[in-house]
Design an enzyme around this catalytic site. Structure first.
Site, PDB file in Angstrom:
ATOM      1  N   GLU A 194      -4.306 -56.603  60.913  1.00  0.00           N
ATOM      2  CA  GLU A 194      -3.656 -57.915  60.937  1.00  0.00           C
ATOM      3  C   GLU A 194      -3.858 -58.601  62.292  1.00  0.00           C
ATOM      4  O   GLU A 194      -3.259 -59.637  62.555  1.00  0.00           O
ATOM      5  CB  GLU A 194      -2.163 -57.776  60.635  1.00  0.00           C
ATOM      6  CG  GLU A 194      -1.863 -57.382  59.200  1.00  0.00           C
ATOM      7  CD  GLU A 194      -0.391 -57.419  58.856  1.00  0.00           C
ATOM      8  OE1 GLU A 194       0.428 -57.763  59.746  1.00  0.00           O
ATOM      9  OE2 GLU A 194      -0.042 -57.109  57.703  1.00  0.00           O
ATOM     10  N   SER A 200      15.291 -72.896  58.120  1.00  0.00           N
ATOM     11  CA  SER A 200      15.123 -74.353  58.192  1.00  0.00           C
ATOM     12  C   SER A 200      15.201 -74.901  56.775  1.00  0.00           C
ATOM     13  O   SER A 200      14.184 -75.235  56.168  1.00  0.00           O
ATOM     14  CB  SER A 200      13.781 -74.716  58.835  1.00  0.00           C
ATOM     15  OG  SER A 200      13.666 -76.116  59.013  1.00  0.00           O
ATOM     16  N   ALA A 255      10.538 -58.184  63.863  1.00  0.00           N
ATOM     17  CA  ALA A 255      10.788 -58.959  62.644  1.00  0.00           C
ATOM     18  C   ALA A 255       9.678 -58.717  61.639  1.00  0.00           C
ATOM     19  O   ALA A 255       8.580 -58.279  61.987  1.00  0.00           O
ATOM     20  CB  ALA A 255      10.894 -60.449  62.969  1.00  0.00           C
ATOM     21  N   ARG A 290      10.839 -83.318  47.377  1.00  0.00           N
ATOM     22  CA  ARG A 290      10.643 -82.612  48.635  1.00  0.00           C
ATOM     23  C   ARG A 290       9.551 -81.553  48.490  1.00  0.00           C
ATOM     24  O   ARG A 290       9.502 -80.835  47.481  1.00  0.00           O
ATOM     25  CB  ARG A 290      11.933 -81.906  49.103  1.00  0.00           C
ATOM     26  CG  ARG A 290      13.062 -82.844  49.503  1.00  0.00           C
ATOM     27  CD  ARG A 290      12.766 -83.548  50.817  1.00  0.00           C
ATOM     28  NE  ARG A 290      13.888 -84.362  51.254  1.00  0.00           N
ATOM     29  CZ  ARG A 290      14.084 -85.630  50.925  1.00  0.00           C
ATOM     30  NH1 ARG A 290      13.208 -86.235  50.120  1.00  0.00           N
ATOM     31  NH2 ARG A 290      15.129 -86.295  51.372  1.00  0.00           N
ATOM     32  N   GLU A 291       8.678 -81.457  49.511  1.00  0.00           N
ATOM     33  CA  GLU A 291       7.707 -80.363  49.568  1.00  0.00           C
ATOM     34  C   GLU A 291       8.357 -79.219  50.350  1.00  0.00           C
ATOM     35  O   GLU A 291       8.795 -79.411  51.489  1.00  0.00           O
ATOM     36  CB  GLU A 291       6.416 -80.804  50.250  1.00  0.00           C
ATOM     37  CG  GLU A 291       5.591 -81.791  49.447  1.00  0.00           C
ATOM     38  CD  GLU A 291       6.104 -83.212  49.565  1.00  0.00           C
ATOM     39  OE1 GLU A 291       6.666 -83.561  50.626  1.00  0.00           O
ATOM     40  OE2 GLU A 291       5.964 -83.962  48.596  1.00  0.00           O
ATOM     41  N   ARG A 349       2.210 -66.688  69.414  1.00  0.00           N
ATOM     42  CA  ARG A 349       2.640 -67.428  68.230  1.00  0.00           C
ATOM     43  C   ARG A 349       2.020 -68.819  68.306  1.00  0.00           C
ATOM     44  O   ARG A 349       2.414 -69.641  69.127  1.00  0.00           O
ATOM     45  CB  ARG A 349       4.169 -67.535  68.185  1.00  0.00           C
ATOM     46  CG  ARG A 349       4.904 -66.222  68.030  1.00  0.00           C
ATOM     47  CD  ARG A 349       4.605 -65.563  66.702  1.00  0.00           C
ATOM     48  NE  ARG A 349       5.568 -64.497  66.400  1.00  0.00           N
ATOM     49  CZ  ARG A 349       5.474 -63.689  65.361  1.00  0.00           C
ATOM     50  NH1 ARG A 349       4.436 -63.809  64.527  1.00  0.00           N
ATOM     51  NH2 ARG A 349       6.382 -62.767  65.149  1.00  0.00           N
TER      52      ARG A 349
END
Length: 211
Positions: free
Chosen positions: A162, A133, A96, A51-52, A79
């Site tokens: 940023e 995830s 966040a 898995r990557e 986003r």
């Protein structure tokens, strides 16, 4: 039923054997290829699984709440990952940020609330943590509720170096919950924070009243 419950999560981290880890990409984030085997529910071991995995560290999300006004402070920003499936990639979110080395989750809550919304967190309540995830990334998010004074919350914030462009919104709790049902809020951290708060509001207020 009791026997079935005993079979839930019968395995642990010790029941996975990492055969190799190969860094495929190293930039601001990292992509790592894992090869591993794991124990099987019917006994024995699996074949080799590859898995990557996207490794971006871990993060916090904090829902700023003013119990006097019964309002949340939410933010809006673009986003790019939302672009393919959303009518607008400008999302309504909670505050966040990524936890940097040497920082605590609580430190990041206070830093990000100031950077993204100009807010001073007076008290924090740890709600829960979750894997964002786990089929594709190691990231774990820690969700907090933050006690704030929302009366002066306004304006555009973010770090210029940023290229952050973050608009602050004061949102009555009833409106925020309506936005969930209307599909206006569709990002995981914000949905989870709001739904958890709806279930546990009294618990948070009682804890803050005794602090």
């Amino acid at each position: 039923m009791q026997k079935e419950q005993q079979n839930i999560q019968q395995f642990s981290s010790e029941d996975v054997e990492i055969l190799s880890k190969e860094t495929l990409y190293q930039g601001f984030f990292k992509m790592v290829k894992y090869a591993f085997k794991h124990k099987l529910f019917k006994g024995g071991w699996s074949g080799v699984v590859e898995r990557e995995i996207f490794e971006r560290g871990h993060a916090i999300a904090v829902l700023p709440y003013d119990p006097v006004l019964d309002e949340f402070v939410m933010i809006e920003q673009v986003r790019i990952g939302a672009l393919p499936t959303s009518t607008s990639p400008w999302l309504l979110e909670v505050v966040a940020g990524i936890i940097d080395e040497g920082e605590t989750a609580e430190d990041v809550c206070c830093r990000e609330a100031q950077e993204e919304a100009g807010l001073d967190i007076q008290k924090l309540y740890k709600a829960l943590s979750y894997l964002s995830s786990p089929g594709g990334t190691t990231e774990r998010l820690h969700i907090f509720v933050g006690l704030v004074d929302a009366s002066d919350a306004k304006g555009v914030h973010g770090l210029e170096y940023e290229n952050e462009d973050i608009l602050v919104h004061r949102v009555p709790t009833s409106v925020a919950f309506d936005w969930i049902n209307q599909g206006k809020i569709d990002n995981a951290a914000t949905l989870i924070a709001l739904q958890w708060f709806a279930m546990n509001k009294q618990l948070v207020l009682e804890k803050w009243s005794h602090d």
